[in-house]
Design a protein around this motif. Structure first.
Motif, PDB file in Angstrom:
ATOM      1  N   UNK A  52       1.626   6.086   6.297  1.00  0.00           N
ATOM      2  CA  UNK A  52       2.758   5.398   5.684  1.00  0.00           C
ATOM      3  C   UNK A  52       2.286   4.777   4.379  1.00  0.00           C
ATOM      4  N   UNK A  53       3.005   5.106   3.300  1.00  0.00           N
ATOM      5  CA  UNK A  53       2.670   4.562   1.986  1.00  0.00           C
ATOM      6  C   UNK A  53       3.203   3.136   1.890  1.00  0.00           C
ATOM      7  N   UNK A  54       2.305   2.167   1.729  1.00  0.00           N
ATOM      8  CA  UNK A  54       2.699   0.769   1.529  1.00  0.00           C
ATOM      9  C   UNK A  54       3.034   0.542   0.063  1.00  0.00           C
ATOM     10  N   UNK A  55       2.254   1.155  -0.819  1.00  0.00           N
ATOM     11  CA  UNK A  55       2.574   1.179  -2.248  1.00  0.00           C
ATOM     12  C   UNK A  55       2.565   2.635  -2.687  1.00  0.00           C
ATOM     13  N   UNK A  56       3.374   2.950  -3.663  1.00  0.00           N
ATOM     14  CA  UNK A  56       3.453   4.329  -4.130  1.00  0.00           C
ATOM     15  C   UNK A  56       4.534   5.102  -3.395  1.00  0.00           C
ATOM     16  N   UNK A  57       4.609   6.389  -3.719  1.00  0.00           N
ATOM     17  CA  UNK A  57       5.673   7.252  -3.222  1.00  0.00           C
ATOM     18  C   UNK A  57       5.062   8.428  -2.483  1.00  0.00           C
ATOM     19  N   UNK A  58       5.464   8.630  -1.246  1.00  0.00           N
ATOM     20  CA  UNK A  58       4.885   9.669  -0.405  1.00  0.00           C
ATOM     21  C   UNK A  58       5.033  11.063  -1.005  1.00  0.00           C
ATOM     22  N   UNK A  59       6.050  11.286  -1.780  1.00  0.00           N
ATOM     23  CA  UNK A  59       6.328  12.638  -2.259  1.00  0.00           C
ATOM     24  C   UNK A  59       5.463  13.056  -3.434  1.00  0.00           C
TER      25      UNK A  59
END
Length: 234
Positions: free
Chosen positions: A120-127
């Protein structure tokens, strides 16, 4: 079950030397229909914490399903995206897995190991990013090989695995920044993957990291694993 495309082999040098991980594209697989449908993943996913997982510390050991926030930073120590990560489990395959690929002879003498991770991305964008690089630690103290890693652009989460792991981007119960991926590792026949280590080093590093800047380099975060035999996963 389809045997999926083997896109290339990742070259992994010992940590004692210059740290380089590079892609060597050597040929495509021939897909073969082995079964009608791939079997289900032999591991359960986890529910990420309501708040935030504890931040990992150098030298930390975790079990499968335990979650840590990986404080990623570049080679200068500048913080990058923070990603909650866990290893759900590892399946030990059979060397006959390579028979379905036109460059499978390169892996003669290797056993495939399929690891499933959840993020799970806490900061940033998974895509927009690759998943954190976890390196395979073997039972003899050496490192295994990385054959295929997941890249998030295509969101094809089960490309490497001979079982179905699903896609979080299609799961309405998951947050938009959660992701599940499968990574294909190797170990010499007779050896086993017993840990997956995060050294806070990117895919390509042109020089050995400075431990004063990156304390995870000499003391990685390690998920200790006991592989499930392929014959026991159904």
């Amino acid at each position: 079950m389809k045997i999926r495309e083997l896109t290339g082999r990742w070259t992994v040098l010992p940590l004692a030397g210059a740290f380089v991980v590079g892609a060597l594209l050597t040929g495509c697989s021939v897909e073969a229909e082995v079964d009608n449908q791939p079997p289900a993943m032999p591991f359960d996913t986890v529910t990420m914490p309501a708040d935030q997982a504890p931040t990992a510390v150098p030298g930390q050991h975790l079990g499968t399903g335990e979650i840590a926030l990986l404080p990623q930073a570049n080679y200068k120590g500048v913080p990058e995206d923070a990603i909650e990560t866990t290893v759900l489990g590892v399946v030990e395959g059979d060397p006959s897995y390579w028979d379905g690929f036109d460059n499978g002879a390169e892996y003669a003498g290797d056993t495939p190991f399929f690891a499933v991770m959840q993020y799970r991305w806490v900061t940033g964008d998974v895509s927009a990013y690759t998943t954190p690089l976890l390196r395979p630690l073997l039972d003899d103290g050496t490192e295994g090989g990385i054959v295929q890693r997941e890249y998030l652009g295509s969101m094809t989460a089960d490309t490497a695995c001979p079982f179905e792991i699903g896609r979080f981007d299609l799961d309405e119960d998951r947050g938009p920044n959660e992701y599940i991926a499968c990574v294909l590792y190797t170990a010499p026949i007779g050896s086993a993957v017993v840990g997956l280590g995060w050294h806070n080093v990117a895919d390509l590093a042109l020089s050995e990291p400075d431990p004063a800047v990156n304390p995870f380099y000499p003391a990685p975060v390690v998920w200790d694993v006991t592989p499930v035999a392929a014959s026991d996963r159904d």
